[in-house]
Structures are given as C-alpha cells and as structure tokens.
Design an enzyme around this catalytic site. Sequence first.
Site, mmCIF file in Angstrom:
data_model
loop_
_atom_site.group_PDB
_atom_site.id
_atom_site.type_symbol
_atom_site.label_atom_id
_atom_site.label_comp_id
_atom_site.label_asym_id
_atom_site.label_seq_id
_atom_site.Cartn_x
_atom_site.Cartn_y
_atom_site.Cartn_z
ATOM 1 N N LYS A 3 8.169 32.138 -26.917
ATOM 2 C CA LYS A 3 8.807 30.594 -27.135
ATOM 3 C C LYS A 3 9.898 30.254 -28.537
ATOM 4 O O LYS A 3 9.708 30.970 -29.166
ATOM 5 C CB LYS A 3 7.563 29.616 -27.734
ATOM 6 C CG LYS A 3 5.912 29.261 -26.747
ATOM 7 C CD LYS A 3 5.521 28.698 -27.529
ATOM 8 C CE LYS A 3 4.490 28.467 -26.388
ATOM 9 N NZ LYS A 3 2.762 28.342 -27.387
ATOM 10 N N ARG A 31 2.458 49.403 -29.378
ATOM 11 C CA ARG A 31 3.571 50.484 -30.329
ATOM 12 C C ARG A 31 3.010 51.076 -30.988
ATOM 13 O O ARG A 31 2.784 52.487 -31.325
ATOM 14 C CB ARG A 31 4.876 50.285 -30.226
ATOM 15 C CG ARG A 31 5.929 49.609 -29.576
ATOM 16 C CD ARG A 31 7.530 49.544 -29.963
ATOM 17 N NE ARG A 31 7.168 47.608 -30.932
ATOM 18 C CZ ARG A 31 7.963 48.085 -32.077
ATOM 19 N NH1 ARG A 31 9.249 48.033 -32.284
ATOM 20 N NH2 ARG A 31 8.073 46.395 -32.889
ATOM 21 N N SER A 72 -1.814 26.260 -26.779
ATOM 22 C CA SER A 72 -2.758 26.978 -26.760
ATOM 23 C C SER A 72 -2.638 27.776 -28.040
ATOM 24 O O SER A 72 -1.658 28.903 -27.966
ATOM 25 C CB SER A 72 -2.632 28.414 -25.493
ATOM 26 O OG SER A 72 -0.994 27.972 -25.593
ATOM 27 N N ASP A 102 1.945 20.462 -26.770
ATOM 28 C CA ASP A 102 2.230 21.353 -27.918
ATOM 29 C C ASP A 102 2.407 21.572 -28.834
ATOM 30 O O ASP A 102 2.294 21.878 -30.158
ATOM 31 C CB ASP A 102 3.381 22.649 -27.518
ATOM 32 C CG ASP A 102 2.390 24.211 -27.804
ATOM 33 O OD1 ASP A 102 1.865 24.117 -28.361
ATOM 34 O OD2 ASP A 102 3.349 24.960 -27.137
ATOM 35 N N ARG A 132 1.232 28.535 -36.811
ATOM 36 C CA ARG A 132 1.432 29.870 -37.785
ATOM 37 C C ARG A 132 2.937 28.773 -38.883
ATOM 38 O O ARG A 132 3.325 28.567 -39.629
ATOM 39 C CB ARG A 132 2.151 30.588 -37.304
ATOM 40 C CG ARG A 132 0.943 31.141 -36.973
ATOM 41 C CD ARG A 132 1.439 32.785 -36.509
ATOM 42 N NE ARG A 132 2.348 32.123 -35.254
ATOM 43 C CZ ARG A 132 1.870 32.428 -33.949
ATOM 44 N NH1 ARG A 132 0.373 32.767 -33.724
ATOM 45 N NH2 ARG A 132 2.854 32.721 -33.018
ATOM 46 N N VAL A 173 4.491 36.445 -36.139
ATOM 47 C CA VAL A 173 5.181 35.877 -36.085
ATOM 48 C C VAL A 173 5.704 34.150 -36.200
ATOM 49 O O VAL A 173 4.912 33.905 -35.766
ATOM 50 C CB VAL A 173 6.461 35.804 -34.762
ATOM 51 C CG1 VAL A 173 8.006 36.176 -34.066
ATOM 52 C CG2 VAL A 173 6.412 37.724 -34.141
ATOM 53 N N LYS A 210 8.709 22.781 -30.055
ATOM 54 C CA LYS A 210 8.085 22.125 -31.117
ATOM 55 C C LYS A 210 7.493 22.442 -32.448
ATOM 56 O O LYS A 210 6.859 22.547 -33.564
ATOM 57 C CB LYS A 210 6.914 21.728 -29.941
ATOM 58 C CG LYS A 210 6.467 22.876 -29.273
ATOM 59 C CD LYS A 210 5.766 23.796 -30.208
ATOM 60 C CE LYS A 210 4.793 25.295 -29.503
ATOM 61 N NZ LYS A 210 3.867 26.346 -30.445
#
Length: 342
Positions: free
Chosen positions: A115, A34, A147, A253, A264, A288, A200
């Site tokens: 996720k 966008r 990942s 994960d 993050r 995010v 997770k």
Amino acid sequence: MKFKTALVLAGGAFGTSIAFVLSHNFEKVIIMVRSQDIYDEINRGENTTYLPGQKLPDTIKAAKTWDEVRAETLGHVDLIVSGLPMSAIEDFCSRHEQDLKRYLDQGIPLVSLAKGIDHETLKLPDELFKTHFENYRSQLMYLSGPSFAKEIVDKQITIVSLAGEDKDKLLLTCEMLGTEFFKALPTTDVKGVLLGGALKNVIAIAGGIMEGLGYNHNTRAALITRGIVEMLRFGTVFGAKPETFYGPSGMGDLILTTTGELSRNKSFGIEIAKGRSPEEIIKATKSVVEGYKTTKAAYFLAQKMGIRARIFTGLYEVLYNNHDPKEVAREMMVLPPKFDEA
C-alpha cells in the site's frame, strides 16, 4: 484443504497474517524471509517479532533461499503473495526476477499486499510489478482493505478488495483466500484499489496528529469526509471508479486506519503531535509506516497533476517542512469556501 502450496514473500505482520489465512485452504504455506531471527521464529510456530502471542499452524514454514523454497514446494506453487512493502519491491524484483518468472510461467497468480506510492518515481505498486512482469500482467493482483494483521489471526471477520485484470483468475484467487472469517471481493479497478490503499494512510497520519493535539470526534469525522473527497480527486486523474472509494479499499480502510488503535499510521501521527521528529519515530519502530513516504509522493503527484488536495499538502508541510500542525489546521479552516465541483 483444496490447494497444495502457497508462497508468501516477506514475513512481516501482514504477510504472516495472510499466510495464516492461506493455511486454511492450502496443505503447505512457505514464507520466504531474509532475517535468521524471523526464520527461526516462524519455524517455531510464532512470528514473535511482528505478531507476538499469535500461534501459527505447523503447515506454515519459513525459507531463506530459493533452493529451500523449491525443496519445500517441489518446484510448484498454486499462489504467490508478495508481502513486500513499497520500498522493497523494486530491489527484490530486480534481484529475483528470473526466480519469480519460473513460477509465473506456470500461470499462477501473484497477489501484492503493498500500500503506497513510490516517492521517487510516483509509481503505484502495479507499475513497479509490471516493469518486471509485463508479460504476466493478467496474473498480477492487488489486495487492499480494512485489515489489521493481529485481528486477521484472531479470526475477526475481515472483508477486503482484490483487484486485477483477468476476471477468471480473480475469482479463483478469491476462492484461494476465502475462509469463514476472511473474504476478498473481486474488482477490475486496479487503480482505485491501489489509490485507496495508499492515500488512506496519509489521512490516518493526519487523524493521529489531530487526536494527539486534543481534537475529538467532530474533527475526526470532518477529516474522514474531507479525506475521501480528496482521494476521489486523485482517482479521477487516474481513471478510477468513484464507487471503489466507497468500498473496502477506500472508505472501509480509511475508517479503520483513522480510528483503530492498532493503526501504525495513526500512532505515528500521535507521536508527531507530541513534537517528535518523523525520523526519530521511524527509527524506534520495527514496522513500516507507509503513510510517511506516501505523503511526499502524494504531494508531488498533486502538484504534477493539478489536484486540489489541502489535507495532503498540509500534512506534507508538517512532516517535511516542520510546520506547526496547529497552524496548518488553522490555515485550512480560514480558507474561503469553494464548491467541490469547481
């Protein structure tokens, strides 16, 4: 190169990294975005907003409109990958349902990288996509696993799970995603993969808070092991396979996001421990933090389904009711022992 064209929806860090993976097997990869800035950056060969310093091959191009996509793909693609976060799936699919169906009518797979759990409807990504594409459910797949986007583009060996209903389409899509450094393992346990990928992130925030408060390896190990137990309880309610939670999209994960410096969600937790508010932290970041809203969704899901989830409940109280994390940790430690199977 075995395949002609792949389309990636959204140009965030993970979507761009998967586009990089696909560029090894496709003649052309189009990333639909966008933002004009992201559009210009990708077409200059580097997504400097989300993956600074990571050069992209010239077979990756950005597009802003469906007309551009059609011009670049000549109306045909072999694979669609959705890099849309949970918060954007419903709006995007509502606005672009017919455009997507034109491609899905060709029988191609659509892989979601999302996720999380929708905090308003308590739906997982598969339910959101099936709302719009029920007739294409055999083509819908969901990728999750340990990942970090930067490490994928650095060609660090990465193994993830790819879940879907159609075994033949799963195997073909794993082939499309497979490189010497990236491998997707097929599974039909969609709920297990999606729950592992979502839950997770919540444990990772809790891990960041504990680290920020000065707790170390013993505490992290306790959190990971208790976290997987609580994740399994969610899985039982949804009919997921227990073994899925010990694979890439579960334990793999979970370990990565609670220990890795690029996480993050862990970084978000560390900032919470410093006394900053969730809103302040999120406002200051471009990426995010899926675990923030997933915490709320998991809490209400646990309440609705009668799932015993002390970590998820405790973190909800910290993030949404401003409880002191040290006090929440103390309360958890003084609770009476109880058998896991009880």
